[in-house]
Design a protein around this motif. Structure first.
Motif, PDB file in Angstrom:
ATOM      1  N   LYS A 323       0.998  -0.869  -0.139  1.00  0.00           N
ATOM      2  CA  LYS A 323      -0.134   0.163   0.109  1.00  0.00           C
ATOM      3  C   LYS A 323       0.854   1.454   0.427  1.00  0.00           C
ATOM      4  O   LYS A 323       0.774   2.120  -1.091  1.00  0.00           O
ATOM      5  N   THR A 324       1.631   1.339   0.573  1.00  0.00           N
ATOM      6  CA  THR A 324       2.681   1.936   1.061  1.00  0.00           C
ATOM      7  C   THR A 324       3.617   2.603  -0.475  1.00  0.00           C
ATOM      8  O   THR A 324       3.417   3.701  -0.932  1.00  0.00           O
ATOM      9  N   LEU A 325       3.855   1.308  -1.432  1.00  0.00           N
ATOM     10  CA  LEU A 325       3.993   1.532  -2.130  1.00  0.00           C
ATOM     11  C   LEU A 325       3.950   2.171  -3.881  1.00  0.00           C
ATOM     12  O   LEU A 325       4.254   3.011  -4.832  1.00  0.00           O
ATOM     13  N   THR A 326       1.991   1.461  -3.512  1.00  0.00           N
ATOM     14  CA  THR A 326       0.985   2.486  -4.681  1.00  0.00           C
ATOM     15  C   THR A 326       1.062   4.330  -4.833  1.00  0.00           C
ATOM     16  O   THR A 326       1.003   4.195  -4.609  1.00  0.00           O
ATOM     17  N   THR A 327       1.269   4.129  -3.004  1.00  0.00           N
ATOM     18  CA  THR A 327       0.855   5.613  -2.442  1.00  0.00           C
ATOM     19  C   THR A 327       1.764   6.196  -2.922  1.00  0.00           C
ATOM     20  O   THR A 327       1.580   7.508  -3.254  1.00  0.00           O
ATOM     21  N   TYR A 328       3.026   5.466  -3.202  1.00  0.00           N
ATOM     22  CA  TYR A 328       4.745   6.689  -3.258  1.00  0.00           C
ATOM     23  C   TYR A 328       4.505   6.505  -5.140  1.00  0.00           C
ATOM     24  O   TYR A 328       5.236   7.303  -5.311  1.00  0.00           O
ATOM     25  N   LEU A 329       3.989   5.980  -5.281  1.00  0.00           N
ATOM     26  CA  LEU A 329       4.082   5.883  -6.646  1.00  0.00           C
ATOM     27  C   LEU A 329       3.093   6.903  -7.742  1.00  0.00           C
ATOM     28  O   LEU A 329       3.190   7.528  -8.555  1.00  0.00           O
ATOM     29  N   GLN A 337       3.764  14.662   0.288  1.00  0.00           N
ATOM     30  CA  GLN A 337       2.293  14.179  -0.052  1.00  0.00           C
ATOM     31  C   GLN A 337       2.110  12.797   0.319  1.00  0.00           C
ATOM     32  O   GLN A 337       1.010  12.929   0.178  1.00  0.00           O
ATOM     33  N   CYS A 338       3.250  11.850   0.125  1.00  0.00           N
ATOM     34  CA  CYS A 338       2.965  10.579   0.374  1.00  0.00           C
ATOM     35  C   CYS A 338       2.309  10.194   1.098  1.00  0.00           C
ATOM     36  O   CYS A 338       1.561   9.572   2.017  1.00  0.00           O
ATOM     37  N   SER A 340       1.365  12.385   4.061  1.00  0.00           N
ATOM     38  CA  SER A 340       0.061  12.948   4.609  1.00  0.00           C
ATOM     39  C   SER A 340      -1.453  12.178   3.895  1.00  0.00           C
ATOM     40  O   SER A 340      -2.310  12.147   4.894  1.00  0.00           O
ATOM     41  N   ALA A 341      -0.838  11.906   2.623  1.00  0.00           N
ATOM     42  CA  ALA A 341      -2.229  10.432   2.208  1.00  0.00           C
ATOM     43  C   ALA A 341      -1.994   8.989   3.346  1.00  0.00           C
ATOM     44  O   ALA A 341      -3.305   8.882   3.035  1.00  0.00           O
ATOM     45  N   LEU A 342      -1.206   8.249   3.541  1.00  0.00           N
ATOM     46  CA  LEU A 342      -0.785   8.148   4.051  1.00  0.00           C
ATOM     47  C   LEU A 342      -1.248   7.990   5.839  1.00  0.00           C
ATOM     48  O   LEU A 342      -1.699   7.092   6.582  1.00  0.00           O
ATOM     49  N   PHE A 343      -0.917   9.725   6.073  1.00  0.00           N
ATOM     50  CA  PHE A 343      -1.692   9.994   7.568  1.00  0.00           C
ATOM     51  C   PHE A 343      -0.030   9.027   8.636  1.00  0.00           C
ATOM     52  O   PHE A 343      -0.748   9.018   9.550  1.00  0.00           O
ATOM     53  N   ILE A 344       0.943   9.274   8.034  1.00  0.00           N
ATOM     54  CA  ILE A 344       1.788   8.927   8.777  1.00  0.00           C
ATOM     55  C   ILE A 344       3.236   9.865   8.575  1.00  0.00           C
ATOM     56  O   ILE A 344       3.076  10.637   7.829  1.00  0.00           O
ATOM     57  N   LEU A 349       7.527   7.517   6.405  1.00  0.00           N
ATOM     58  CA  LEU A 349       7.426   6.632   5.033  1.00  0.00           C
ATOM     59  C   LEU A 349       8.399   6.036   4.902  1.00  0.00           C
ATOM     60  O   LEU A 349       8.924   5.142   4.052  1.00  0.00           O
ATOM     61  N   ARG A 350       9.922   7.178   5.518  1.00  0.00           N
ATOM     62  CA  ARG A 350      11.390   6.526   5.535  1.00  0.00           C
ATOM     63  C   ARG A 350      11.719   5.400   5.157  1.00  0.00           C
ATOM     64  O   ARG A 350      12.765   4.849   4.399  1.00  0.00           O
ATOM     65  N   TYR A 351      11.261   5.089   6.693  1.00  0.00           N
ATOM     66  CA  TYR A 351      11.466   3.117   7.247  1.00  0.00           C
ATOM     67  C   TYR A 351      10.687   1.950   6.645  1.00  0.00           C
ATOM     68  O   TYR A 351      11.347   1.754   5.621  1.00  0.00           O
TER      69      TYR A 351
END
Length: 381
Positions: A323-329, A337-338, A340-344, A349-351
């Protein structure tokens, strides 16, 4: 030269005997009875018919002379003509003096029946030939052959006209005859008016249409073609519309590449139904990347493309990393932005991205690493 067969002879007998109350015999050009109101006579040689054929005239046989000829009863025997040739004889059983006023009427009726039958047969032959040519065109690859060009010329089909392929499929859980009946309704709509469409049934549930590509007479316009498909769908009964799937392939400028257009229509239909099963219309332009990549799925190159993303799926038990990769793409690598979209938090996110890189062996900071993961996701999902 046209030949009378038993089926047509029977049709002539049945239809003409309704006109008068006398027995009718129909003989072929060899004088053999092919159809008769007295079925036991079928197959016999009628010498009165042989006389009518050899002398090319109407032959009357009275009751007094009927015993002098084989297989003959009193009556009138009139040669049947088609395009100037004698193709058989129609005979009316009875006293000639009582039948004179029937002769020419029945002869004309029989010849009209022959003409109608020949017209229908030619139309059916032409329809079958057209279907066979269309199916050959969508399966063949490379330049048109001399045989195909000659074949098309006989059918008045311009192979050089720019065309694009579309597929219509009827979804059914019932007997195929039901779907086939629906396809015939659609076929009728497509041919009335035809607007230059070449249509063939490729199965009991599927039609292919090779449509003129330049609806405005100048250039390919996918949006205009989409509107035309909407118009077709609107003309269909509600029951049929709900069970219909239509896909439009890609337009290739070279006429001999129509088979490629057909392949893209097939793949667009398959992908569209998988991703948007509730829709009725699927356009290549909406699924172009997926269609272009579809051939890789079962190829070793495709397997290599999918390997990094597959390793992520295997390691990601709760789906968090995919899910993280999909949002990143989706956010083109924009970390803020990624996150924020994941609420993390951005550090979280970097981890996660570091874990994705470690699992897949792909560098998310480089285009080729990111692209391989994206293509692997497309191919797998």
């Amino acid at each position: 030269m046209y030949f009378l067969d038993g089926q047509l002879a029977k049709q002539i007998v049945n239809r003409t005997m309704k006109i008068i109350g006398h027995n009718i015999n129909v003989m072929n050009k060899y004088g053999v009875i092919m159809g008769s109101g007295e079925p036991h006579r079928i197959g016999e040689v009628h010498e009165g018919a042989l006389l009518a054929i050899s002398q090319q005239r109407t032959v009357e046989i009275s009751r007094a002379s009927e015993d002098t000829l084989q297989g003959v009863k009193a009556g009138i025997n009139l040669p049947l003509h088609y395009k100037g040739d004698i193709i058989g004889v129609i005979g009316i059983t009875g006293e000639p003096t009582e039948l004179g006023h029937y002769g020419e009427l029945l002869k004309m009726t029989a010849e009209i029946i022959v003409e109608q039958a020949n017209f229908i047969e030619q139309a059916q032959w032409q329809s079958r030939q057209k279907e066979e040519l269309i199916i050959e065109l969508i399966k063949a690859d490379g330049p048109f052959s001399a045989h195909q060009r000659s074949w098309a010329s006989q059918l008045n089909i311009d192979l050089e006209a720019p065309r694009v392929a579309a597929i219509i499929q009827v979804q059914t859980d019932e007997e195929e005859t039901s779907a086939n009946s629906m396809l015939k309704q659609i076929l009728h709509l497509l041919e009335n008016p035809s607007r230059g469409n070449l249509v063939a049934m490729t199965s009991m549930t599927e039609l292919v249409i090779l449509k003129p590509a330049f609806l405005d007479g100048k250039a390919w316009d996918a949006e205009l073609e989409s509107e035309r498909i909407d118009q077709l769908i609107a003309r269909l009964p509600d029951e049929l519309r709900s069970r219909l799937k239509i896909s439009l392939g890609h337009f290739f400028p070279q006429p001999q590449q129509i088979n490629r257009s057909y392949q893209t229509a097939l793949e667009t239909l398959a992908i569209g139904q998988q991703m948007q099963p509730s829709q009725s219309k699927y356009l290549y332009e909406d699924y172009s990347l997926l269609v272009l990549l579809s051939a890789l799925k079962d190829n070793w190159r495709g397997q290599e493309l999918m390997a990094p993303y597959q390793s992520l799926i295997d390691a990601d038990k709760n789906g968090q990393l995919t899910k993280t990769l999909t949002t990143y793409l989706q956010h083109f690598g924009d970390l803020q932005q990624c996150a924020s979209a994941l609420f993390i938090h951005r550090n979280t996110l970097r981890y996660r991205l570091d874990k994705i890189e470690a699992i897949t062996g792909s560098n998310l900071q480089q285009l080729d690493g990111l692209l391989q993961l994206y293509l692997g996701q497309v191919l797998l999902e």
